[in-house]
Design an enzyme around this catalytic site. Structure first.
Site, PDB file in Angstrom:
ATOM      1  N   ASP A  13       0.818  -1.223   0.000  1.00 31.29           N
ATOM      2  CA  ASP A  13       0.000   0.000   0.000  1.00 31.29           C
ATOM      3  C   ASP A  13       0.849   1.269   0.000  1.00 31.29           C
ATOM      4  O   ASP A  13       0.447   2.301   0.554  1.00 31.29           O
ATOM      5  CB  ASP A  13      -0.962   0.025   1.203  1.00 31.29           C
ATOM      6  CG  ASP A  13      -1.892  -1.179   1.199  1.00 31.29           C
ATOM      7  OD1 ASP A  13      -2.254  -1.639   0.099  1.00 31.29           O
ATOM      8  OD2 ASP A  13      -2.225  -1.669   2.292  1.00 31.29           O
ATOM      9  N   LYS A  16       1.773   2.129  -5.076  1.00 30.09           N
ATOM     10  CA  LYS A  16       2.323   1.579  -6.323  1.00 30.09           C
ATOM     11  C   LYS A  16       1.394   1.852  -7.502  1.00 30.09           C
ATOM     12  O   LYS A  16       1.834   2.194  -8.594  1.00 30.09           O
ATOM     13  CB  LYS A  16       2.534   0.058  -6.178  1.00 30.09           C
ATOM     14  CG  LYS A  16       3.547  -0.318  -5.104  1.00 30.09           C
ATOM     15  CD  LYS A  16       3.648  -1.819  -4.912  1.00 30.09           C
ATOM     16  CE  LYS A  16       2.417  -2.459  -4.330  1.00 30.09           C
ATOM     17  NZ  LYS A  16       2.080  -2.076  -2.941  1.00 30.09           N
ATOM     18  N   GLY A  40      -4.541  -4.403  -3.702  1.00 26.64           N
ATOM     19  CA  GLY A  40      -5.518  -3.377  -4.054  1.00 26.64           C
ATOM     20  C   GLY A  40      -4.744  -2.165  -4.493  1.00 26.64           C
ATOM     21  O   GLY A  40      -4.057  -1.544  -3.674  1.00 26.64           O
ATOM     22  N   HIS A  41      -4.766  -1.863  -5.780  1.00 26.41           N
ATOM     23  CA  HIS A  41      -3.972  -0.757  -6.326  1.00 26.41           C
ATOM     24  C   HIS A  41      -4.919   0.338  -6.820  1.00 26.41           C
ATOM     25  O   HIS A  41      -5.751   0.093  -7.695  1.00 26.41           O
ATOM     26  CB  HIS A  41      -3.072  -1.256  -7.466  1.00 26.41           C
ATOM     27  CG  HIS A  41      -2.040  -2.241  -7.014  1.00 26.41           C
ATOM     28  ND1 HIS A  41      -1.159  -2.862  -7.856  1.00 26.41           N
ATOM     29  CD2 HIS A  41      -1.746  -2.708  -5.772  1.00 26.41           C
ATOM     30  CE1 HIS A  41      -0.373  -3.673  -7.159  1.00 26.41           C
ATOM     31  NE2 HIS A  41      -0.714  -3.596  -5.889  1.00 26.41           N
ATOM     32  N   GLN A 220       2.043  -6.078  -3.211  1.00 24.74           N
ATOM     33  CA  GLN A 220       2.554  -6.166  -1.835  1.00 24.74           C
ATOM     34  C   GLN A 220       3.855  -5.343  -1.701  1.00 24.74           C
ATOM     35  O   GLN A 220       4.050  -4.409  -2.452  1.00 24.74           O
ATOM     36  CB  GLN A 220       2.768  -7.631  -1.407  1.00 24.74           C
ATOM     37  CG  GLN A 220       1.462  -8.389  -1.207  1.00 24.74           C
ATOM     38  CD  GLN A 220       0.849  -8.931  -2.485  1.00 24.74           C
ATOM     39  OE1 GLN A 220       1.520  -9.591  -3.248  1.00 24.74           O
ATOM     40  NE2 GLN A 220      -0.406  -8.673  -2.713  1.00 24.74           N
TER      41      GLN A 220
HETATM   42  P1  GDP Z   1      -0.798   0.271  -3.551  1.00 30.47           P
HETATM   43  O1  GDP Z   1      -1.361  -1.009  -3.052  1.00 30.47           O
HETATM   44  O2  GDP Z   1       0.653   0.388  -3.277  1.00 30.47           O
HETATM   45  O3  GDP Z   1      -1.128   0.540  -4.997  1.00 30.47           O
HETATM   46  O4  GDP Z   1      -1.499   1.432  -2.688  1.00 30.47           O
HETATM   47  P2  GDP Z   1      -3.074   1.552  -2.350  1.00 30.47           P
HETATM   48  O5  GDP Z   1      -3.777   2.035  -3.558  1.00 30.47           O
HETATM   49  O6  GDP Z   1      -3.576   0.328  -1.686  1.00 30.47           O
HETATM   50  O7  GDP Z   1      -3.035   2.642  -1.198  1.00 30.47           O
HETATM   51  C1  GDP Z   1      -2.512   3.924  -1.418  1.00 30.47           C
HETATM   52  C2  GDP Z   1      -3.623   4.943  -1.089  1.00 30.47           C
HETATM   53  O8  GDP Z   1      -3.047   6.234  -0.991  1.00 30.47           O
HETATM   54  C3  GDP Z   1      -4.676   5.061  -2.176  1.00 30.47           C
HETATM   55  O9  GDP Z   1      -5.899   5.419  -1.606  1.00 30.47           O
HETATM   56  C4  GDP Z   1      -4.150   6.198  -3.063  1.00 30.47           C
HETATM   57  O10 GDP Z   1      -5.184   6.875  -3.778  1.00 30.47           O
HETATM   58  C5  GDP Z   1      -3.549   7.078  -2.016  1.00 30.47           C
HETATM   59  N1  GDP Z   1      -2.359   7.860  -2.451  1.00 30.47           N
HETATM   60  C6  GDP Z   1      -1.382   7.510  -3.308  1.00 30.47           C
HETATM   61  N2  GDP Z   1      -0.433   8.461  -3.341  1.00 30.47           N
HETATM   62  C7  GDP Z   1      -0.819   9.423  -2.484  1.00 30.47           C
HETATM   63  C8  GDP Z   1      -0.252  10.665  -2.051  1.00 30.47           C
HETATM   64  O11 GDP Z   1       0.830  11.059  -2.443  1.00 30.47           O
HETATM   65  N3  GDP Z   1      -0.957  11.383  -1.129  1.00 30.47           N
HETATM   66  C9  GDP Z   1      -2.168  10.984  -0.627  1.00 30.47           C
HETATM   67  N4  GDP Z   1      -2.776  11.755   0.262  1.00 30.47           N
HETATM   68  N5  GDP Z   1      -2.730   9.824  -1.024  1.00 30.47           N
HETATM   69  C10 GDP Z   1      -2.054   9.054  -1.914  1.00 30.47           C
HETATM   70  P1  IMO Z   2      -0.861  -4.245  -2.185  1.00 30.01           P
HETATM   71  O1  IMO Z   2      -0.420  -4.812  -3.515  1.00 30.01           O
HETATM   72  C1  IMO Z   2      -0.983  -4.573   2.157  1.00 30.01           C
HETATM   73  C2  IMO Z   2      -0.977  -8.637   3.821  1.00 30.01           C
HETATM   74  C3  IMO Z   2      -2.225  -9.098   4.552  1.00 30.01           C
HETATM   75  C4  IMO Z   2      -1.590 -10.032   5.577  1.00 30.01           C
HETATM   76  C5  IMO Z   2      -0.458 -10.676   4.786  1.00 30.01           C
HETATM   77  C6  IMO Z   2      -0.813 -12.048   4.216  1.00 30.01           C
HETATM   78  O2  IMO Z   2      -2.143  -3.534  -2.247  1.00 30.01           O
HETATM   79  O3  IMO Z   2       0.253  -3.467  -1.567  1.00 30.01           O
HETATM   80  P2  IMO Z   2      -2.375 -12.788   2.178  1.00 30.01           P
HETATM   81  O4  IMO Z   2      -3.836 -12.582   1.935  1.00 30.01           O
HETATM   82  O5  IMO Z   2      -1.494 -12.219   1.113  1.00 30.01           O
HETATM   83  O6  IMO Z   2      -2.024 -14.212   2.475  1.00 30.01           O
HETATM   84  O7  IMO Z   2      -2.067 -11.982   3.546  1.00 30.01           O
HETATM   85  O8  IMO Z   2      -0.160  -9.781   3.732  1.00 30.01           O
HETATM   86  N1  IMO Z   2      -1.201  -8.144   2.439  1.00 30.01           N
HETATM   87  C7  IMO Z   2      -1.146  -6.852   2.087  1.00 30.01           C
HETATM   88  N2  IMO Z   2      -1.001  -5.736   2.836  1.00 30.01           N
HETATM   89  N3  IMO Z   2      -1.070  -4.482   0.807  1.00 30.01           N
HETATM   90  C8  IMO Z   2      -1.189  -5.586   0.045  1.00 30.01           C
HETATM   91  O9  IMO Z   2      -1.151  -5.546  -1.301  1.00 30.01           O
HETATM   92  C9  IMO Z   2      -1.280  -6.844   0.681  1.00 30.01           C
HETATM   93  N4  IMO Z   2      -1.425  -8.107   0.237  1.00 30.01           N
HETATM   94  C10 IMO Z   2      -1.369  -8.885   1.317  1.00 30.01           C
HETATM   95  O10 IMO Z   2      -2.897  -8.028   5.155  1.00 30.01           O
HETATM   96  O11 IMO Z   2      -0.993  -9.292   6.608  1.00 30.01           O
HETATM   97 MG    MG Z   3      -2.893  -1.682  -1.801  1.00 34.41          MG
END
Ligand code: GDP
Ligand code: IMO
Ligand code: MG
Length: 422
Positions: A13, A16, A40-41, A220
Site C-alpha cells: 500500500d 504503487k 488493491g492498487h 505487496q
Molecule cells: P498500492 O497497493 O501500493 O497501490 O497502494 P493503495 O492504492 O492500496 O493505497 C494507497 C492509497 O493512498 C490510495 O488510496 C491512493 O489513492 C492514495 N495515495 C497515493 N499516493 C498518495 C499521495 O501522495 N498522497 C495521498 N494523500 N494519497 C495518496
Molecule cells: P498491495 O499490492 C498490504 C498482507 C495481509 C496479511 C499478509 C498475508 O495492495 O500493496 P495474504 O492474503 O497475502 O495471504 O495476507 O499480507 N497483504 C497486504 N497488505 N497491501 C497488500 O497488497 C497486501 N497483500 C497482502 O494483510 O498481513
Molecule cells: Mg494496496
C-alpha cells in the site's frame, strides 16, 4: 528506457498503483508479476477512480498492452468482475492478456485460508497461500491454460480436484463446499477469460527484443515477501525484484530501472512485528490524515513513523536504482517528524534489519527528529515549491538511503506529483 520495475519497499500500500499509472504514459506494456487479489492498487484520473486487484494499473491507457504474468494466482471470478467493471466504464481491454501459466484460485483455497492462516497471519482470506501451496506441491493445481480445455475435460479435472479437497476438508473438520456450484461458477468465469489467455512469455520477450518499453508492476511490498519479509507474517509470493523475472519470463539482464516505492511514513495491515508503530492518538491521527484503510479488505492500517532500517534493507535486496516517495502531503501540519535510523536490540545499537521476527519484535527504534512544515503541499509541483522543511526531509532520507528520490507524490491524483521531466 527499456524495462523498468516497480516494487513496494515497505508492507504494501505504498502507492504503487498511482506511480504505475503515472509512469505508464511512457511504456508500451504494463505487466503485473506476483500476488493475486490480495492486492488493491488505486489509480485515479480526473474524477475517475479504480481500485484494481488483478488488472495491471495501466487500464487508463487502452492503447497499451496490459499483462497478468505467470507469477500470479488468479481468482477467475474476481478477474471476470474487474473486466466487466472496466468495460462498463468504457475502457477497452482489447490489449489485455492473461498468462496461460498463471495459477487459479478456487473456492476451496479461500475457505482454507479463512479457516487457518487468516487467524495467525491476518491474511486477506482471498486464498492466496493455499493456491501458491498447490502450485508448489504440483499435484492438484489448476492454471489458466486448463480453461482452454474442452468443457467436459475441464469439468472432469475440476471434479477430481474438488473430491480430493473434500476429503481434506472433512479430515480438517472444515465446513463442506458445494462442488457442483464451484464447478459451474468456474466454467462460467472461464468462458469470460478464454479470449485473453496467451503464452505471454513469448510476446514479452519479443517486446524486449523489439526494444519496447515495459513496466513491471509488483504487488505487496518487500516486508511481505515470503523470503525476505517478516516471515511468517508475510504473503505467499515473492514481492521483491527477482520475482519480476520469474513472474513474467523477462530475463534479469533486460531490466535497467528499479523503482522502489516508499510511503513517507509506514503502514501495515495484518499481524506481525512493526517497530515504529504508533499506538493511540498519534497512530489514529496518521491513519485519519492518510485515510489508511485497506483497499482490499477495508481494515484499518496500522500506522507509524518512517523506518530507514527497513528501507535500507529493501533497497539492498531489490537493487533499487531510484525511489518514489509517496504521501508526503499527509505529514503536513506536524511540529516534528520522527525517522527511525537504527534499532537498539538487546542492549546494542544495530543498523542492519534483524531477519528473525522474534528479534524484530524486540527491536526498539532509535529516532532522529526533523522539523515539520505547516503549509499544505498538495499543490506543489516542483522541489523548489516545497517548504524548506519538506525539502530537508527528502534530502535527509536521500542522504541516509544513498539512492536518489526522483519522484515525490503529494496527493492521490496523477498530477499531484513532483517528477523529473520524462
Ligand atoms: P498500492 O497497493 O501500493 O497501490 O497502494 P493503495 O492504492 O492500496 O493505497 C494507497 C492509497 O493512498 C490510495 O488510496 C491512493 O489513492 C492514495 N495515495 C497515493 N499516493 C498518495 C499521495 O501522495 N498522497 C495521498 N494523500 N494519497 C495518496
Ligand atoms: P498491495 O499490492 C498490504 C498482507 C495481509 C496479511 C499478509 C498475508 O495492495 O500493496 P495474504 O492474503 O497475502 O495471504 O495476507 O499480507 N497483504 C497486504 N497488505 N497491501 C497488500 O497488497 C497486501 N497483500 C497482502 O494483510 O498481513
Ligand atoms: Mg494496496
Amino acid at each position: 528506457m527499456a524495462v523498468a520495475l516497480i516494487v513496494g519497499l515497505q508492507w504494501g500500500d505504498e502507492g504503487k498503483g498511482k506511480i504505475v499509472d503515472l509512469f505508464a504514459r511512457d511504456y508500451d506494456y504494463i505487466v503485473r508479476f506476483n500476488g493475486g487479489d490480495n492486492a488493491g492498487h488505486t489509480v485515479i484520473k480526473g474524477n475517475e477512480e479504480f481500485k484494481l486487484h488483478l488488472l495491471p494499473s495501466g487500464i487508463f491507457y487502452p492503447e497499451k498492452f496490459k499483462v497478468i504474468g505467470n507469477g500470479l494466482v488468479v481468482n477467475p471470478e474476481t478477474l471476470g468482475r474487474e473486466i466487466d467493471e472496466v468495460e462498463k466504464r468504457n475502457y477497452s481491454l482489447a490489449k489485455f492478456l492473461l498468462s496461460s501459466d498463471a495459477h487459479l484460485i478456487m473456492k476451496w483455497h479461500q475457505l482454507m485460508d479463512g479457516t487457518f492462516a487468516s487467524k495467525k497471519i491476518g491474511t486477506t482470506k482471498k486464498g492466496i497461500g493455499p493456491a501458491y501451496s498447490d502450485k508448489a506441491s504440483r499435484t492438484f493445481a489448476l492454471r489458466a491454460c486448463d480453461l482452454l480445455l474442452p468443457e467436459e475435460e475441464l469439468r472432469k479435472k475440476i471434479e477430481t480436484i474438488a473430491s480430493h479437497e473434500k476429503t481434506l476438508f472433512s479430515a480438517f473438520g472444515i465446513p463442506e463446499f458445494d462442488a457442483k456450484e464451484v464447478i459451474d461458477t468456474m466454467l462460467q468465469a472461464s468462458r469470460k477469460l478464454v479470449p485473453y489467455i496467451a503464452d505471454t512469455q513469448f510476446m514479452l520477450n519479443r517486446a524486449v527484443r523489439d526494444k519496447k518499453n515495459i513496466l513491471l508492476e509488483g504487488a505487496q511490498g518487500t516486508m511481505l515477501d515470503i523470503d525476505h519479509g517478516t516471515f511468517p507474517y508475510v504473503t505467499s509470493s515473492n514481492a521483491t525484484a527477482g520475482a519480476a523475472c520469474t513472474g513474467t519470463g523477462i530475463p534479469p539482464n533486460s531490466i535497467d530501472r528499479i523503482v522502489g516505492i516508499a510511503k513517507a511514513y509506514t503502514t501495515r495491515v495484518g499481524k506481525g512485528p512493526f517497530p515504529t508503530e504508533l499506538q493511540g492518538k498519534e497512530g489514529n491521527a496518521l491513519r485519519t490524515a492518510g485515510n489508511e484503510f485497506g483497499t482490499t479488505t477495508g481494515r484499518p492500517r496500522r500506522c507509524g513513523w518512517l523506518d530507514l532500517v527497513v528501507l535500507k534493507f529493501a533497497c539492498m535486496v531489490n537493487g533499487v536504482t531510484e525511489t518514489a516517495l509517496t504521501k508526503l502531503d499527509v505529514l503536513s501540519g506536524l511540529d516534528e517528524i520522527k525517522v527511525c535510523t537504527s534499532y537498539q536490540l538487546d542492549g546494542s545499537g544495530i543498523s542492519d534489519f534483524p531477519l528473525q521476527p522474534e528479534k524484530l519484535a524486540r527491536a526498539v527504534p532509535v529516532y532522529e527528529n526533523l522539523k515539520g512544515w505547516k503549509k499544505d503541499i498538495s499543490g506543489c509541483r516542483t522541489m523548489e515549491g516545497l517548504p524548506q522543511e519538506a525539502a530537508d526531509y527528502i534530502g535527509f532520507l536521500q542522504n541516509k538511503l544513498g539512492v536518489p528520490i526522483k519522484t515525490v507524490s503529494v496527493g492521490p491524483k496523477r498530477e499531484q506529483t513532483i517528477a523529473p521531466p520524462s
